[in-house]
Design an enzyme around this catalytic site. Sequence first.
Site, PDB file in Angstrom:
ATOM      1  CE1 TYR A   1       0.505   7.617   3.043  1.00  0.00           C
ATOM      2  CE2 TYR A   1       1.273   5.328   1.938  1.00  0.00           C
ATOM      3  CZ  TYR A   1       0.185   6.074   2.807  1.00  0.00           C
ATOM      4  OH  TYR A   1      -1.126   5.725   2.971  1.00  0.00           O
TER       5      TYR A   1
ATOM      6  CE  LYS B   1      -3.762   4.688   0.386  1.00  0.00           C
ATOM      7  NZ  LYS B   1      -2.206   4.470   0.562  1.00  0.00           N
TER       8      LYS B   1
ATOM      9  CG  HIS C   1      -4.376   9.869   0.591  1.00  0.00           C
ATOM     10  ND1 HIS C   1      -2.912   9.734   0.439  1.00  0.00           N
ATOM     11  CD2 HIS C   1      -4.586   9.312   1.713  1.00  0.00           C
ATOM     12  CE1 HIS C   1      -2.370   9.049   1.481  1.00  0.00           C
ATOM     13  NE2 HIS C   1      -3.428   9.047   2.207  1.00  0.00           N
TER      14      HIS C   1
ATOM     15  CG  ASP D   1      -1.735   1.238   1.229  1.00  0.00           C
ATOM     16  OD1 ASP D   1      -3.002   0.836   0.474  1.00  0.00           O
ATOM     17  OD2 ASP D   1      -1.624   2.241   1.855  1.00  0.00           O
TER      18      ASP D   1
END
Length: 300
Positions: A37, A66, A97, A32
């Site tokens: 990130y 996302k 997201h 994921d």
Amino acid sequence: MPLLGLGVWRMEKDQIRHLIITAIKLGYRHFDCAAHYKNEVEVGNALAEAFRTGLVKREEVFITSKLWNSDHGHVVEACKDSLKKLQLDYLDLYLIHFPIASTHTGVGTTGSVLDEDKMLDMDTTISLETTWHDMEKLVAMGLVRSIGISNYDMFLTRDCLAYSKIKPAVNQFESHPYFQRESLIKFGKKHGICVTAHTPLGGSVANTEYFGSISCLDDPVLKGLAKKYEKSVAQIVLRWGIQRNIAVIPKTSKVERLKENLQVLEDFKLSKEDMDLIKTIDRKYRTKPASKTWGLDVYA
């Protein structure tokens, strides 16, 4: 989509290669990721090595990424940016997201611009319906296999079902014993939407330290079950999630935890009595308040 995956949020860049290669060797097939990130390049390098060396084939792994808030008006470009960084031709799943459009800061930069009042500067000119139709284009273009939503409540999920041509395949949201979200899970399942629980362990030490939240891993009921089954509290919580038929994506930077988390798929099963017992400790407690970084409660 495998029921157990590895989340890469807050994973240190210099640890990613080792952790992902090790995870694949152990049997992980679900990763994921997200543009926000800020480690897609490192994840992509690790995956490319795994494919190149024959450790695993691309079609054997399930990769999620996302769309960040600041790219709602640039969906195709943002998806292509993630694909380039991840060194992939397609994503298995691409999620919105958050159900929020914010000021654009450049494709893939995933900024969160604050206004003069130190609150997230939202873009009120882009509707979620517009963003979803742009997500649908990604499927037609062959860039993604499936599309979905993340952090959507029941109202927004219902709206998405009403205006979508391609229904959301997944809704990913926070769910753990202190924030069980039973109604949202039932609603999703009724309408064919799979559920993925992010923060399935309640954030553990990371959220306790960063957000000052309370960890369900310290709960006496869960500790009692861990003793009964001779497992860790984390294993009890992950097994509980899987037995609710939802995917769980715990994050860890420790190899021993990678092994421990994977064991819940085959090692043991919680009794109905104990599943019902865990239901009783729900606090409707969100461990990741957005107000800490965005200056307002976007869940209000």
